[in-house]
Write a protein that holds these residues in place. Structure first.
Motif, PDB file in Angstrom:
ATOM      1  N   VAL A 142      28.812 -52.093  27.882  1.00 38.85           N
ATOM      2  CA  VAL A 142      30.161 -51.565  28.127  1.00 38.85           C
ATOM      3  C   VAL A 142      30.576 -50.740  26.911  1.00 38.85           C
ATOM      4  N   ALA A 143      31.063 -49.538  27.125  1.00 36.67           N
ATOM      5  CA  ALA A 143      31.471 -48.657  26.025  1.00 36.67           C
ATOM      6  C   ALA A 143      32.577 -49.304  25.215  1.00 36.67           C
ATOM      7  N   ALA A 144      32.390 -49.353  23.912  1.00 35.58           N
ATOM      8  CA  ALA A 144      33.393 -49.951  23.025  1.00 35.58           C
ATOM      9  C   ALA A 144      34.456 -48.923  22.674  1.00 35.58           C
ATOM     10  N   ALA A 145      35.605 -49.415  22.192  1.00 41.03           N
ATOM     11  CA  ALA A 145      36.643 -48.516  21.706  1.00 41.03           C
ATOM     12  C   ALA A 145      36.098 -47.727  20.524  1.00 41.03           C
ATOM     13  N   LYS A 146      36.431 -46.437  20.459  1.00 46.38           N
ATOM     14  CA  LYS A 146      35.909 -45.583  19.398  1.00 46.38           C
ATOM     15  C   LYS A 146      36.763 -45.722  18.143  1.00 46.38           C
ATOM     16  N   LEU A 156      27.505 -64.821  29.357  1.00 42.23           N
ATOM     17  CA  LEU A 156      28.211 -65.247  30.562  1.00 42.23           C
ATOM     18  C   LEU A 156      27.232 -65.456  31.713  1.00 42.23           C
ATOM     19  N   ASP A 157      27.711 -66.123  32.761  1.00 41.02           N
ATOM     20  CA  ASP A 157      26.816 -66.521  33.850  1.00 41.02           C
ATOM     21  C   ASP A 157      26.257 -65.359  34.659  1.00 41.02           C
ATOM     22  N   ASP A 158      26.786 -64.152  34.488  1.00 45.33           N
ATOM     23  CA  ASP A 158      26.225 -62.986  35.186  1.00 45.33           C
ATOM     24  C   ASP A 158      25.304 -62.177  34.279  1.00 45.33           C
ATOM     25  N   GLY A 159      25.010 -62.721  33.086  1.00 48.37           N
ATOM     26  CA  GLY A 159      24.127 -62.043  32.147  1.00 48.37           C
ATOM     27  C   GLY A 159      24.838 -61.191  31.115  1.00 48.37           C
ATOM     28  N   LEU A 160      26.140 -60.982  31.274  1.00 56.37           N
ATOM     29  CA  LEU A 160      26.903 -60.177  30.315  1.00 56.37           C
ATOM     30  C   LEU A 160      26.970 -60.904  28.969  1.00 56.37           C
ATOM     31  N   GLU A 161      26.877 -60.136  27.895  1.00 64.05           N
ATOM     32  CA  GLU A 161      26.911 -60.719  26.551  1.00 64.05           C
ATOM     33  C   GLU A 161      28.014 -60.056  25.724  1.00 64.05           C
ATOM     34  N   VAL A 162      28.702 -60.875  24.910  1.00 60.99           N
ATOM     35  CA  VAL A 162      29.829 -60.419  24.097  1.00 60.99           C
ATOM     36  C   VAL A 162      29.583 -60.839  22.652  1.00 60.99           C
ATOM     37  N   SER A 163      29.846 -59.932  21.710  1.00 66.28           N
ATOM     38  CA  SER A 163      29.641 -60.245  20.297  1.00 66.28           C
ATOM     39  C   SER A 163      30.793 -59.703  19.459  1.00 66.28           C
ATOM     40  N   GLY A 187      40.841 -58.159  10.704  1.00 69.99           N
ATOM     41  CA  GLY A 187      40.635 -57.762   9.320  1.00 69.99           C
ATOM     42  C   GLY A 187      40.396 -56.271   9.183  1.00 69.99           C
ATOM     43  N   LEU A 188      39.517 -55.879   8.266  1.00 71.34           N
ATOM     44  CA  LEU A 188      39.259 -54.459   8.019  1.00 71.34           C
ATOM     45  C   LEU A 188      38.200 -53.877   8.949  1.00 71.34           C
ATOM     46  N   THR A 189      37.182 -54.668   9.292  1.00 69.62           N
ATOM     47  CA  THR A 189      36.067 -54.110  10.054  1.00 69.62           C
ATOM     48  C   THR A 189      35.648 -54.966  11.234  1.00 69.62           C
ATOM     49  N   GLY A 190      36.506 -55.876  11.689  1.00 68.35           N
ATOM     50  CA  GLY A 190      36.168 -56.683  12.853  1.00 68.35           C
ATOM     51  C   GLY A 190      36.096 -55.835  14.114  1.00 68.35           C
ATOM     52  N   GLU A 191      35.064 -56.058  14.927  1.00 63.58           N
ATOM     53  CA  GLU A 191      34.893 -55.298  16.168  1.00 63.58           C
ATOM     54  C   GLU A 191      34.306 -56.205  17.244  1.00 63.58           C
ATOM     55  N   MET A 192      34.697 -55.963  18.491  1.00 64.51           N
ATOM     56  CA  MET A 192      34.182 -56.726  19.627  1.00 64.51           C
ATOM     57  C   MET A 192      33.340 -55.800  20.494  1.00 64.51           C
ATOM     58  N   TYR A 193      32.118 -56.229  20.779  1.00 67.84           N
ATOM     59  CA  TYR A 193      31.218 -55.444  21.623  1.00 67.84           C
ATOM     60  C   TYR A 193      30.871 -56.237  22.881  1.00 67.84           C
ATOM     61  N   ILE A 194      30.830 -55.531  24.004  1.00 72.50           N
ATOM     62  CA  ILE A 194      30.325 -56.098  25.259  1.00 72.50           C
ATOM     63  C   ILE A 194      29.089 -55.294  25.609  1.00 72.50           C
TER      64      ILE A 194
END
Length: 433
Positions: free
Chosen positions: A87-91, A114-121, A77-84
């Motif tokens: 981990v540096a996100a796309a600018k 995730l099973d190693d503690g990593l989180e995604v939103s 859409g207009l403002t959808g973004e994925m963050y890990i």
């Protein structure tokens, strides 16, 4: 909005950081506008315990492949973004969620640990994104209806020329059509037309072979370079139009004046000295230059579409009255939109401005129809007309206030539920230790 390079940057980040890891916890927002055709409980149950095996993209859509279907699919859409987290996100040039210290963001719609503690939103501030759960995303709507991917399945020069020779629409509108080429959005379209010296309103079928060759070359080079620098605008060449086009502010590029017009239903930046219409077409049309304060007419508003051109390929509403009810919703005031998305770019504001004009046009048409159908059919007195206008204004404000309050309720409720689940997961880990 995120276009092909931005979504590809997200896909690569998922590929590099998440492949082979198991999802041990998932939290889906209670937001039926963004989360499409699936309950949050079913969505969460379909994710938890699954392993991520791949990340795919077509056009401006992305999906995550798990070790068994169904798979989560994202239309940004207009403002959808994925963050890990970590981990540096796309600018993104028009990033809407600036501060992610409060993790996960209150605008989170999709959260996994995730099973190693990593989180995604996956976040969406103004709720124009769509998150789906699909058995086979590549062969289901809306992805299956997309045209060839501009990066992965580029047309040959001959194929592009042959396809354009049959189209009687403007070239800007054509390359924004996700059924023709998927992944090209407004800034890429303006950039490639500027670099190939083609006017945005030039009829596609009138473009010469030489112009087509220049367009084909620009499409390839702009998209490949933007992907190579991970959609980091600061690393794009300084002489690209994209650095000057946002904001509709008067300016120049390489000594040439930049102007703004409407083409393909979108605000379009171009350089008149370099991008000229053919003599035949120039004699037939009048080009109206847009400014920051320009207001679109009803006809122009009806033509305007979302930044997300692929919305035309989304599923039709299942309920027959749904489309009708949406069209009669009161228009959103610009002030309310700015509260919701203060950091959006003017391109996004153009979209909301179009929606405001559409809403006013619908209400005006409804009022006219009601007046014509009245029994007395007399011209109202000045006092009566003034009272009617006041009543109508109050009604509009009431609808806007209700919509804004509902927006806040959804966001607050979603934030509270996400925080509650995240905290519950943390307590569980502590007890286990």
């Amino acid at each position: 909005m995120p276009e092909l390079p931005e979504v590809e940057a997200v896909r690569r980040a998922i590929h590099l950081n998440c492949i082979g890891k198991k999802i041990i916890r998932s939290v889906i927002a209670d937001d039926v506008k963004v989360i499409v055709d699936v309950s949050r409980s079913d969505f969460e149950a379909s994710l938890t315990g699954k392993t991520i095996v791949a990340a795919h993209r077509k056009g401006k859509h992305m999906w995550i492949q798990l070790d068994s279907p169904p798979f989560p699919s994202f239309q940004f859409g207009l403002t959808g973004e994925m963050y890990i987290k970590g981990v540096a996100a796309a600018k993104y040039k028009r990033s809407s969620v600036k501060d992610i210290d409060n993790w996960p963001s209150k605008y989170s719609k999709f959260f996994i640990e995730l099973d190693d503690g990593l989180e995604v939103s996956f976040t969406d501030k103004i709720r124009f994104a769509r998150v789906r759960l699909l058995k086979n995303p590549a062969y289901e709507p809306p992805i299956f209806a997309l045209g060839p991917d501009a990066l992965l399945e580029p047309m040959t020069e001959d194929e592009l020329f042959k396809s354009m020779s049959k189209k009687k629409t403007s070239i800007k509108k054509l390359i924004l059509d996700q059924g023709f080429i998927s992944g090209v959005g407004n800034w890429i379209a303006d950039e490639v037309l500027y670099q190939s010296r083609i006017h945005p309103l030039q009829i596609a079928s009138s473009i010469s072979k030489e112009q087509c060759a220049a367009l084909h070359k620009s499409l390839k080079e702009v998209i490949e370079f933007a992907v190579e620098v991970n959609a980091d605008y600061d690393r794009l060449p300084a002489d690209w139009l994209c650095h000057s086009r946002w904001g509709k502010k008067p300016g120049k590029i390489n000594g040439h004046k930049i102007e703004f017009i409407e083409a393909g239903g979108r605000t379009s930046a171009y350089v008149p000295e370099l991008q000229k219409l053919s003599e035949d077409q120039a004699a037939k049309i009048t080009i109206k230059t847009l400014t920051k304060s320009s207001k679109k007419s009803k006809g122009e508003a009806d033509e305007a579409e979302s930044e997300d051109e692929e919305i035309a390929y989304s599923e039709k509403p299942k309920r027959g009255n749904r489309a009708q009810s949406n069209s009669k919703r009161p228009p959103i005031k610009r002030k309310s939109h700015k509260k919701l998305n203060e950091d959006s770019d003017d391109d996004d504001e153009d979209y909301m401005e179009d929606e405001v004009v559409k809403g006013k046009a619908v209400k005006k048409a409804a009022t006219t129809k009601k007046t014509k159908g009245s029994k007395e059919n007399k011209k109202p007195s000045a006092r009566k007309k003034s009272q009617e206008n006041e009543d109508e204004s109050e009604s509009d404000d009431s609808g806007i206030d209700e919509e804004w309050e509902e927006e806040k309720r959804v966001q607050v409720k979603g934030k509270m539920e996400v925080d509650k689940k995240v905290q519950a997961g943390g307590h569980t880990k502590t007890r286990a230790k």
